[in-house]
Design a protein around this motif. Sequence first.
Motif, mmCIF file in Angstrom:
data_model
loop_
_atom_site.group_PDB
_atom_site.id
_atom_site.type_symbol
_atom_site.label_atom_id
_atom_site.label_comp_id
_atom_site.label_asym_id
_atom_site.label_seq_id
_atom_site.Cartn_x
_atom_site.Cartn_y
_atom_site.Cartn_z
ATOM 1 N N ASN A 66 66.165 76.660 4.747
ATOM 2 C CA ASN A 66 66.705 75.398 5.256
ATOM 3 C C ASN A 66 68.135 75.248 4.755
ATOM 4 N N LYS A 125 67.102 74.849 10.133
ATOM 5 C CA LYS A 125 66.389 76.011 9.602
ATOM 6 C C LYS A 125 66.927 77.256 10.282
ATOM 7 N N LYS A 140 64.119 72.145 15.463
ATOM 8 C CA LYS A 140 62.802 71.755 15.962
ATOM 9 C C LYS A 140 61.666 72.300 15.122
ATOM 10 N N GLU A 141 61.964 73.185 14.193
ATOM 11 C CA GLU A 141 60.908 73.930 13.519
ATOM 12 C C GLU A 141 59.915 73.037 12.778
ATOM 13 N N LYS A 142 60.428 72.027 12.122
ATOM 14 C CA LYS A 142 59.514 71.163 11.369
ATOM 15 C C LYS A 142 60.098 69.758 11.287
ATOM 16 N N LYS A 143 59.310 68.863 10.766
ATOM 17 C CA LYS A 143 59.768 67.481 10.648
ATOM 18 C C LYS A 143 60.851 67.361 9.590
#
Lengths: 234, 237
Positions: A66, A125, A140-143
Motif C-alpha cells: 500500500n 495498492k 479498488k482492491e480493498k476498503k
Amino acid sequence: MKREIVLPGSLLITGNNLKAGLYTFKEDSSIYAGLLGLFERDSIKDKGVVNIIPLKGKYYPKEGDNVIGIIVKTHLFSWLVDINSFVYAILPFANAVKAKGKKKVKKFELNLANYLSIGDVIYAKIVSFDRNSPPILSLKEKKGLGKVTSGFLLNISPAKIPRFIGKKLSMINMIREKLGIKIIVGRNGRIIAFTDDENKIEILKKIIEKIELESHTSGLTDRIKMFLESVKNV
Amino acid sequence: MSEFKRKDGRAYNEIRPLKAEVGILKNADGSAYFEIGNTKVLAAVFGPREYHPKHEASLQEGIVRARYHMTPFSVKERKAPTLSRREIEISKLIKEVFNTCIKRDLFPRTAIDVYIEVLNADGSTRVASINAVTLALVDAGIFLYDLVSAVSVGKVNGQLVVDLTGEEDQISEADMPIAMMPSKKRFVLLQLDGELTYEEFNSLLKMGMEAINKIYEFQRNCLKSKLEEYLKFYGQI
C-alpha cells in the motif's frame, strides 16, 4: 538477534544452496551485500534467500504494497502518480472509478480531471510491477483505499517504514493509541495523520525523526512509548 | 630507495592525509566530501530518477551521467567556469567507471546523476573524485558491487611515487591513475600518460594497489563511523 553493519562488497556468507535477495548478489557460491545495510546472520537458517535491511535508498515497488501517491499528470485514460520511487506509477481509469450499476462510462465523454486532478493525494495498492512496465496502482482492491481529502502528509525514509510499523503493527498501533489519531502509512515513505491538532503533528514529527536516527537499535518501541508518556505528562 | 624523501616530506609510497564526510548536502539523495592533501572534492548524487530526454534512456538498465567540474577558484589563476575539453573527458571517464560498478538492471529507464565539484585542485583530482562519488553513491543507497577506491601513481625525476601533488604532476615523466574494486581485485580504471618500462609499470601497479587498500579501509571506516555517531547521539534515552 545480533545485527551487523554491512557495506557494498562485504562478504555475507558462503554456501551452495543460498540465493541472493534484492539487495545482495551472488558470485562463486558466495553472497555479497550491495548496499549499506544491516545483516542478520540468524535469519537465514530456514530460508535459502540471503538479504539485508537497507538503511538508505529509494522505495523499490513491490506487488501488494500500500502506497501513498501524488498525481502528477493525467493521460487519456490513466493518471501518472509519483510514489517516491525511481519510476512513476500508473493508475488506470478502470482501477480507480467504480462503475455505478449497469451504467457504463462513455470514454469519449470522459474527463479524468473530474475524478482526480494534479496534486491530489491517493492511498493505493500496487497490483502489478515488473522490470518491463511501471507499477500499476488500484484503488479498488480493498476498503480504505482512495483519494485522501484531509490530513497531514509527512515523509520518512522508505527504508525505515518497517520500523515505524513495528513487529505485528506494535509500533504504529501504540502511536495511534497514545496520540488518539488515525494514521495511514504508505510503504513508500509517506505517512498521513488525520488530525487538526498541531501539537500532535509536532510530536509525530519528533517520533519520525527519532525513528530515522535510531532505527538500527533494539528496544525502540519501548523508548518511543516512554517518550510519548513523558510528553503527555508535560 | 628508503631514504628518498619528496618535497613535502613524504616517503615514496606514502599518501597524503585523508579526510571525508558523508551526507553533507540535504537536497541531494547522496553526497560526500573527500579530501586528500590539498585536493578537495565535493560530490552529489541524484537518483535513480526519470531519464530525460526519454528516447535516450535504456529499457534494460539505468544509466550513470557524470559532470566533473572545477570551480573557478580551485586553481591559482581563475579557471573559466564552462566545461573545458579536459573536464568533459574526465566526466566521461567517471561515468564509465561507475557504469561498471553499479548494478543497473534493478532500475531500467532511469538516470543516476553524479555531480562533482573540485573545490581545490592539487593533483590527483580525478581519483579523489572517484573516491568521493563512491561515498556519495553508498549514501544514496545505490547498489554497488564494491566500493571503488582510486589513487594516482607516477614517475617523478626518475623516482616511482604514489599520490602525486599538482607540482609533481607537472614535472612528472609518467602518471597513472588507477581505480579498483579492492575486495574483488578488479580494475575499473587504468590510464597512463608518459613512458614507463615494463618493470616500472609492474612495480607502480603494486604500489598503487597497496595505497588503494589503505584508501579502501579509510572509506569503509568513514561510512561505518557515520552510523556510530547516530548511536551516540541518541544513546542515553
